[in-house]
Design an enzyme around this catalytic site. Structure first.
Site, PDB file in Angstrom:
ATOM      1  CG  ASN A  91      -2.250   3.778  10.982  1.00  0.00           C
ATOM      2  OD1 ASN A  91      -3.098   5.276  10.655  1.00  0.00           O
ATOM      3  ND2 ASN A  91      -0.889   4.087  11.648  1.00  0.00           N
ATOM      4  CB  CYS A 100       5.917   3.599  11.606  1.00  0.00           C
ATOM      5  SG  CYS A 100       4.938   2.774  10.518  1.00  0.00           S
ATOM      6  CB  THR A 126       7.664  -9.957 -13.345  1.00  0.00           C
ATOM      7  OG1 THR A 126       8.473 -10.072 -14.480  1.00  0.00           O
ATOM      8  CG2 THR A 126       6.993 -11.323 -12.938  1.00  0.00           C
ATOM      9  CB  ALA A 147      -0.752  -0.066   1.782  1.00  0.00           C
ATOM     10  CB  THR A 148       4.446   2.501   1.306  1.00  0.00           C
ATOM     11  OG1 THR A 148       3.442   2.018   2.873  1.00  0.00           O
ATOM     12  CG2 THR A 148       5.271   3.159   1.451  1.00  0.00           C
ATOM     13  CB  SER A 201      -2.134  -2.834   2.348  1.00  0.00           C
ATOM     14  OG  SER A 201      -0.623  -4.071   2.696  1.00  0.00           O
ATOM     15  CG  HIS A 223       0.297  -6.845   5.116  1.00  0.00           C
ATOM     16  ND1 HIS A 223       0.393  -6.237   6.958  1.00  0.00           N
ATOM     17  CD2 HIS A 223       0.889  -5.656   4.855  1.00  0.00           C
ATOM     18  CE1 HIS A 223       1.340  -5.042   6.811  1.00  0.00           C
ATOM     19  NE2 HIS A 223       1.443  -5.055   5.287  1.00  0.00           N
ATOM     20  CD  GLN A 237      -4.662  -0.140   9.892  1.00  0.00           C
ATOM     21  OE1 GLN A 237      -5.515  -1.661  10.390  1.00  0.00           O
ATOM     22  NE2 GLN A 237      -4.024  -1.126   9.574  1.00  0.00           N
TER      23      GLN A 237
END
Ligand code: PLP
Length: 372
Positions: free
Chosen positions: A149, A315, A232, A69-70, A194, A196, A177
């Site tokens: 988040n 973070c 790829t 997502a970043t 994202s 994960h 989120q």
């Protein structure tokens, strides 16, 4: 270990791992190769893309896979600036956004973009009147996240998108989120997600783009993803993302109700003396960010080694800096340092959550006594 860090990442669903397995071991063809195996991999990726799009529910656009997502956020912001029409050079965002948005915006500001970072109210919500007053004909892009988040606070992104569109600007939303947890708001032109965070694999995200709002490419090369994002694609990661999205879509009511019950049980087990950071009403309840007068949150985490929870965002925890989100709510250094985030969801049992909360509360009381 009792895992209470669902905002940092989520456990991979068994169904997802099973779907990915053949793409790790046997099916290694390049999905962009014209061989039969390549075609099979490409077809599996397209099924996955449809699954993610369906779960997202956004209409009138397309979805490109990214490495995270970043990356999707960097691409949305930088690529939109790259294509900006003359006279529109302003970005508006909010002080509680994820670093992926804030740091990218700061980077763009260093290259001449006129950046406005709006404050939030004490409960983490946006003052919509203030927001609307900021919109003018120079605004190119607005970036407001759906669910925070660190504190779980939800912004009314559909209503915000309407205001942004009236001003002739584009709307980008970080839905990392929100996706798979709450209804994704309709309205944004660009949406970053994202895998994960929805029980999928790490290393894959996506950017949904409304037709006509596609940002200029950030990554150049082989022209994959309609020439918009070269590189790829990994069939293994794509099918994992697709399976996770399908599961989240199927289980959305089940997961949502489970999380509401867990919230109630956790608040009850913690007992008195805790204050919830951020609005309780406008919130995703799988995020319980709380503080308690006099608690040293870092010490609490060190004392309870077999419970995984966090200081704020992953973070912020890593950097040792007090969270910018908590400071944006007006919390001073001490209050921010006495805050913890408990994140729970699909695979959290009520029993383990209650056990963890009771132990956290007992350690907090013991700390108070020791420091008195
Ligand atoms: N935005 C939000 C709100 C997040 O919580 C995260 C992850 O922590 C990101 C963006 C970045 O996502 P990724 O890990 O896919 O780069």
């Amino acid at each position: 270990m009792i895992y209470l860090d669902y905002q940092a990442t989520t456990p991979v669903a068994p169904e997802v791992a099973k779907t990915m397995q053949p793409w790790i071991e046997e099916k290694y063809a390049n999905p962009h190769s014209p061989s039969r195996w390549g075609n099979e991999a490409e077809a599996a990726i397209e099924v996955a893309r449809k699954q993610v799009e369906k779960a997202l529910g956004a209409k009138g656009g397309s979805l490109a896979f990214t490495g995270s997502a970043t990356e999707a956020i960097n691409w949305a912001l930088k690529g939109t600036v790259e294509k900006a029409p003359k006279g529109r050079n302003r970005i508006i965002t909010v002080a509680t956004e994820h670093a992926a948005v804030l740091d990218t915006c700061e980077w763009l500001a260093g290259r001449g973009v006129d950046l406005t970072v709006l404050p939030v109210l004490l409960d983490g919500c946006l003052d919509l009147d203030l927001f609307e007053r900021e919109l003018d004909e120079r605004v190119l892009l607005v970036a407001v996240m759906m669910v925070n988040n660190e504190i779980g606070v939800r912004h009314p992104v559909s209503a915000i998108s309407d205001m942004v569109h009236k001003a002739g600007a584009l709307m980008m939303s970080d839905a990392v989120q929100a996706f798979g947890r709450v209804d994704v708001c309709k309205g944004p032109d660009l949406i970053a997600i994202s895998a994960h965070k929805i029980h999928g694999p790490k290393g894959i995200g996506a950017l949904w783009m409304r037709k006509g709002s596609e940002p200029a490419p950030l990554i150049h090369g082989g022209g994959q993803e309609q020439g918009l994002r070269s590189g790829t694609l990994s069939p293994m990661l794509c099918v994992g993302f697709g399976a996770a999205a399908r599961l989240a879509d199927e289980r959305c009511t089940l997961d949502y109700d489970h999380v509401q019950k867990l919230w109630n049980a956790a608040v009850h087990a913690l007992g008195p003396g805790w204050i919830v950071n951020g609005s309780v009403g406008h919130r995703y309840k799988g995020n319980l960010n709380i503080r308690r007068e006099g608690v040293d949150a870092a010490r609490l985490i060190a004392d309870l080694r077999d419970v995984a929870f966090s200081l704020g965002s992953a973070c912020a925890s890593g950097s040792g800096r007090p969270s910018h989100v908590l400071r944006a709510l007006g919390l001073d250094y001490r209050a921010a340092r006495s805050s913890i985030r408990l994140g729970f969801g699909r695979y959290t049992t009520q029993q383990e959550l209650v056990d963890a909360c009771r132990r956290i509360a007992a350690h907090a009381v013991a700390q108070e006594k020791l420091d008195a």
